[in-house]
Design a protein around this motif. Sequence first.
Motif, PDB file in Angstrom:
ATOM      1  N   ALA A 399       9.627 -10.004  11.255  1.00  0.00           N
ATOM      2  CA  ALA A 399      10.529  -8.928  11.685  1.00  0.00           C
ATOM      3  C   ALA A 399       9.822  -7.948  12.609  1.00  0.00           C
ATOM      4  O   ALA A 399      10.395  -7.488  13.612  1.00  0.00           O
ATOM      5  CB  ALA A 399      11.082  -8.201  10.463  1.00  0.00           C
ATOM      6  N   GLU A 400       8.562  -7.626  12.301  1.00  0.00           N
ATOM      7  CA  GLU A 400       7.829  -6.652  13.107  1.00  0.00           C
ATOM      8  C   GLU A 400       7.558  -7.161  14.519  1.00  0.00           C
ATOM      9  O   GLU A 400       7.368  -6.360  15.440  1.00  0.00           O
ATOM     10  CB  GLU A 400       6.525  -6.275  12.406  1.00  0.00           C
ATOM     11  N   ARG A 401       7.546  -8.465  14.713  1.00  0.00           N
ATOM     12  CA  ARG A 401       7.378  -8.998  16.070  1.00  0.00           C
ATOM     13  C   ARG A 401       8.540  -8.606  16.970  1.00  0.00           C
ATOM     14  O   ARG A 401       8.396  -8.523  18.191  1.00  0.00           O
ATOM     15  CB  ARG A 401       7.306 -10.529  16.030  1.00  0.00           C
ATOM     16  N   TYR A 402       9.709  -8.393  16.359  1.00  0.00           N
ATOM     17  CA  TYR A 402      10.924  -8.190  17.141  1.00  0.00           C
ATOM     18  C   TYR A 402      11.562  -6.827  16.872  1.00  0.00           C
ATOM     19  O   TYR A 402      12.780  -6.672  16.931  1.00  0.00           O
ATOM     20  CB  TYR A 402      11.918  -9.309  16.834  1.00  0.00           C
ATOM     21  N   GLY A 403      10.735  -5.832  16.571  1.00  0.00           N
ATOM     22  CA  GLY A 403      11.245  -4.474  16.413  1.00  0.00           C
ATOM     23  C   GLY A 403      11.738  -4.134  15.031  1.00  0.00           C
ATOM     24  O   GLY A 403      12.320  -3.058  14.828  1.00  0.00           O
ATOM     25  N   GLY A 404      11.518  -5.002  14.046  1.00  0.00           N
ATOM     26  CA  GLY A 404      11.919  -4.719  12.677  1.00  0.00           C
ATOM     27  C   GLY A 404      10.867  -3.908  11.940  1.00  0.00           C
ATOM     28  O   GLY A 404       9.799  -3.604  12.468  1.00  0.00           O
ATOM     29  N   HIS A 405      11.172  -3.569  10.702  1.00  0.00           N
ATOM     30  CA  HIS A 405      10.229  -2.786   9.904  1.00  0.00           C
ATOM     31  C   HIS A 405      10.496  -3.021   8.424  1.00  0.00           C
ATOM     32  O   HIS A 405      11.479  -3.667   8.037  1.00  0.00           O
ATOM     33  CB  HIS A 405      10.328  -1.293  10.242  1.00  0.00           C
ATOM     34  N   THR A 406       9.626  -2.468   7.599  1.00  0.00           N
ATOM     35  CA  THR A 406       9.774  -2.622   6.158  1.00  0.00           C
ATOM     36  C   THR A 406      11.062  -1.973   5.667  1.00  0.00           C
ATOM     37  O   THR A 406      11.545  -0.989   6.234  1.00  0.00           O
ATOM     38  CB  THR A 406       8.569  -2.019   5.417  1.00  0.00           C
ATOM     39  N   HIS A 407      11.604  -2.516   4.587  1.00  0.00           N
ATOM     40  CA  HIS A 407      12.835  -2.005   3.997  1.00  0.00           C
ATOM     41  C   HIS A 407      12.549  -0.922   2.971  1.00  0.00           C
ATOM     42  O   HIS A 407      13.439  -0.199   2.543  1.00  0.00           O
ATOM     43  CB  HIS A 407      13.600  -3.166   3.348  1.00  0.00           C
ATOM     44  N   SER A 408      11.278  -0.808   2.544  1.00  0.00           N
ATOM     45  CA  SER A 408      10.852   0.220   1.607  1.00  0.00           C
ATOM     46  C   SER A 408       9.325   0.247   1.625  1.00  0.00           C
ATOM     47  O   SER A 408       8.697  -0.422   2.448  1.00  0.00           O
ATOM     48  CB  SER A 408      11.392  -0.072   0.200  1.00  0.00           C
ATOM     49  N   THR A 409       8.721   1.015   0.734  1.00  0.00           N
ATOM     50  CA  THR A 409       7.259   1.086   0.707  1.00  0.00           C
ATOM     51  C   THR A 409       6.702   0.576  -0.616  1.00  0.00           C
ATOM     52  O   THR A 409       5.973  -0.395  -0.655  1.00  0.00           O
ATOM     53  CB  THR A 409       6.781   2.526   0.957  1.00  0.00           C
ATOM     54  N   GLY A 410       7.054   1.233  -1.715  1.00  0.00           N
ATOM     55  CA  GLY A 410       6.561   0.807  -3.015  1.00  0.00           C
ATOM     56  C   GLY A 410       5.048   0.872  -3.094  1.00  0.00           C
ATOM     57  O   GLY A 410       4.392   1.702  -2.459  1.00  0.00           O
ATOM     58  N   LEU A 411       4.475  -0.044  -3.861  1.00  0.00           N
ATOM     59  CA  LEU A 411       3.025  -0.131  -4.009  1.00  0.00           C
ATOM     60  C   LEU A 411       2.415  -1.010  -2.931  1.00  0.00           C
ATOM     61  O   LEU A 411       1.387  -0.681  -2.342  1.00  0.00           O
ATOM     62  CB  LEU A 411       2.695  -0.689  -5.395  1.00  0.00           C
ATOM     63  N   TRP A 412       3.085  -2.130  -2.634  1.00  0.00           N
ATOM     64  CA  TRP A 412       2.497  -3.118  -1.731  1.00  0.00           C
ATOM     65  C   TRP A 412       2.473  -2.652  -0.283  1.00  0.00           C
ATOM     66  O   TRP A 412       1.612  -3.079   0.489  1.00  0.00           O
ATOM     67  CB  TRP A 412       3.263  -4.441  -1.819  1.00  0.00           C
ATOM     68  N   LEU A 413       3.402  -1.792   0.119  1.00  0.00           N
ATOM     69  CA  LEU A 413       3.519  -1.419   1.535  1.00  0.00           C
ATOM     70  C   LEU A 413       3.393   0.085   1.749  1.00  0.00           C
ATOM     71  O   LEU A 413       3.957   0.643   2.686  1.00  0.00           O
ATOM     72  CB  LEU A 413       4.864  -1.921   2.087  1.00  0.00           C
ATOM     73  N   ALA A 414       2.631   0.746   0.880  1.00  0.00           N
ATOM     74  CA  ALA A 414       2.447   2.192   1.021  1.00  0.00           C
ATOM     75  C   ALA A 414       1.758   2.553   2.331  1.00  0.00           C
ATOM     76  O   ALA A 414       1.931   3.661   2.846  1.00  0.00           O
ATOM     77  CB  ALA A 414       1.643   2.734  -0.165  1.00  0.00           C
ATOM     78  N   ASP A 415       0.990   1.628   2.897  1.00  0.00           N
ATOM     79  CA  ASP A 415       0.321   1.910   4.169  1.00  0.00           C
ATOM     80  C   ASP A 415       1.303   2.003   5.329  1.00  0.00           C
ATOM     81  O   ASP A 415       0.943   2.457   6.418  1.00  0.00           O
ATOM     82  CB  ASP A 415      -0.721   0.827   4.460  1.00  0.00           C
ATOM     83  N   ARG A 416       2.553   1.601   5.110  1.00  0.00           N
ATOM     84  CA  ARG A 416       3.565   1.684   6.167  1.00  0.00           C
ATOM     85  C   ARG A 416       4.513   2.867   5.962  1.00  0.00           C
ATOM     86  O   ARG A 416       5.611   2.898   6.521  1.00  0.00           O
ATOM     87  CB  ARG A 416       4.361   0.381   6.220  1.00  0.00           C
ATOM     88  N   ALA A 417       4.113   3.837   5.168  1.00  0.00           N
ATOM     89  CA  ALA A 417       4.994   4.961   4.847  1.00  0.00           C
ATOM     90  C   ALA A 417       5.397   5.750   6.091  1.00  0.00           C
ATOM     91  O   ALA A 417       6.553   6.156   6.230  1.00  0.00           O
ATOM     92  CB  ALA A 417       4.323   5.879   3.829  1.00  0.00           C
ATOM     93  N   GLU A 418       4.459   5.987   7.008  1.00  0.00           N
ATOM     94  CA  GLU A 418       4.800   6.759   8.204  1.00  0.00           C
ATOM     95  C   GLU A 418       5.795   6.001   9.074  1.00  0.00           C
ATOM     96  O   GLU A 418       6.722   6.585   9.640  1.00  0.00           O
ATOM     97  CB  GLU A 418       3.539   7.079   9.007  1.00  0.00           C
ATOM     98  N   GLU A 419       5.615   4.695   9.160  1.00  0.00           N
ATOM     99  CA  GLU A 419       6.551   3.856   9.912  1.00  0.00           C
ATOM    100  C   GLU A 419       7.941   3.906   9.285  1.00  0.00           C
ATOM    101  O   GLU A 419       8.955   3.953   9.991  1.00  0.00           O
ATOM    102  CB  GLU A 419       6.018   2.423   9.922  1.00  0.00           C
ATOM    103  N   TYR A 420       8.002   3.921   7.960  1.00  0.00           N
ATOM    104  CA  TYR A 420       9.283   3.883   7.259  1.00  0.00           C
ATOM    105  C   TYR A 420       9.992   5.238   7.297  1.00  0.00           C
ATOM    106  O   TYR A 420      11.184   5.327   7.607  1.00  0.00           O
ATOM    107  CB  TYR A 420       9.059   3.441   5.810  1.00  0.00           C
TER     108      TYR A 420
END
Length: 498
Positions: A399-420
């Motif tokens: 998804a990120e290749r084509y302008g997508g992003h994470t649907h949430s952050t949680g524990l596994w994707l906390a490093d993407r909080a600013e993006e979210y």
Amino acid sequence: MALTDEQEDELTKIFGDRFIVAKHELLPFSTDIGTLPREVGLIMNNMPDALVQPVKANEIRDLYAVARRHGIPLIPRGAGTSGYGGAIPLAGGITVDMRRMDRIIEIDEEKLTVTTEPGISWYDLQFELNRRGLDLQCYPSSALAATVGGWISQGGDGIGSLKYGPVNDSVIELEVVLPNGRIVLSRDLQLFCDTEGILGIITKAKLKVKKLTEIEPTVFSVRDNHVLMNAIEEILNEGPLPFTIKLEESNYVQIKKKLWPKNELYPYPKKHCVVLVAYEGDQDEIQTGLNTVREVAGKHDGIIHSKWVADYEWKERFYPMRIKQLGPSLVAGQAHVPLESLGRVLGDFQSQQAPMRAGADGFVTSRDAVTIMGYYLEDERNLFFMLSWVQSFSILDIAERYGGHTHSTGLWLADRAEEYFGKKHLAKIAAAKSKFDSDNISNPGKIFGFWFPWVLRFGRHFMRIGFELLNNGPLKTIKTVKWMLYDFPPLKWIRNDM
């Protein structure tokens, strides 16, 4: 860390037999809907030290006092139907199971609102509203189990979000117990929706509802991913806005053939994608919508399926993970994708996965966006399950290749909080965290986690290479490594500028 006798005595005084320390009762709370590899336990303590089941806000206030005094992490939890790790401990602590707080407090049929405790499931809430001639504006596909407080804390969109927006748009007001012990009524949804309990625990929610209206589903299938995308865009542009649109790419459609009712002929041709469209409103609006779908499907050589198929698929909207029966384990991942990129995202997904071991479905959540879920059939008993588990991140990578992003952050994707959240919103959350929870006891490691998600982010690339080598050989692994490189600067910056 094990609780001391003194701490156990304090908690028993508050909760009585609703304070639990038996290991076999704690085990289900060490994970969420996703199956975790055993190796995860080497870098985190995902087993809670205890479980409490509050029935009123004052108990949570007293619990926070004990936690502050002894430095014990608290992990609020609904039904654990998310797969982001938001309801899983990072370093032990006490899980706060909110499901006993499940009362409906008030239904206002004139103002079209409902006030409820957070532990009720969306399905049970909808059932009671329907009895009064009312309905939810939106609800998750996990509504049979997912709780009101859990989905609000997690954030997101689901069935009905296309027409009424994400769950946050249905929230009017929240009662929250803050980590500093205050009990507040708040309409500042930026602080308490999507923030996974790091700023406090929701104890009441006041929601917008709507009048109960007729909903009519229809189902059609088309031959490939790009036709699927074009058909959805035309339905959105040429007719009334549907209540919801659910899509399934062709691999998922073929996998679920094994689960179709034995006494019914499977209706979908091989390599067809399936679209479920549901309209609500008066008969004129519904018929206009159904006619639009027929015209669009005909234009793309699609097949309109029978009313029995449409009604069956509408009932199945609550069971997207039924394919787990074929696993025996299921690894899943989720991402938010621009609608204009849907064809390319699904194409890349299919090229990277074994046809009968992975599939994807999703919901159109606005006129220009789709939430996609990737499912991977695996076996957690296998020696190399850790390598397979890393596939849960692959749908996000695509998804990120084509302008997508994470649907949430949680524990596994906390490093993407600013993006979210965005930089400004995240700064507001950080300021509130410092003010309400300076000791960081309320769901630590979520949103502002640092070391763990970064270890996981880099480690999963090596695990993915191992998975590809093990399953697909060196040639396909080279292609996978090429895409991985685009996750790292400066290639990532070059890609974003292209």
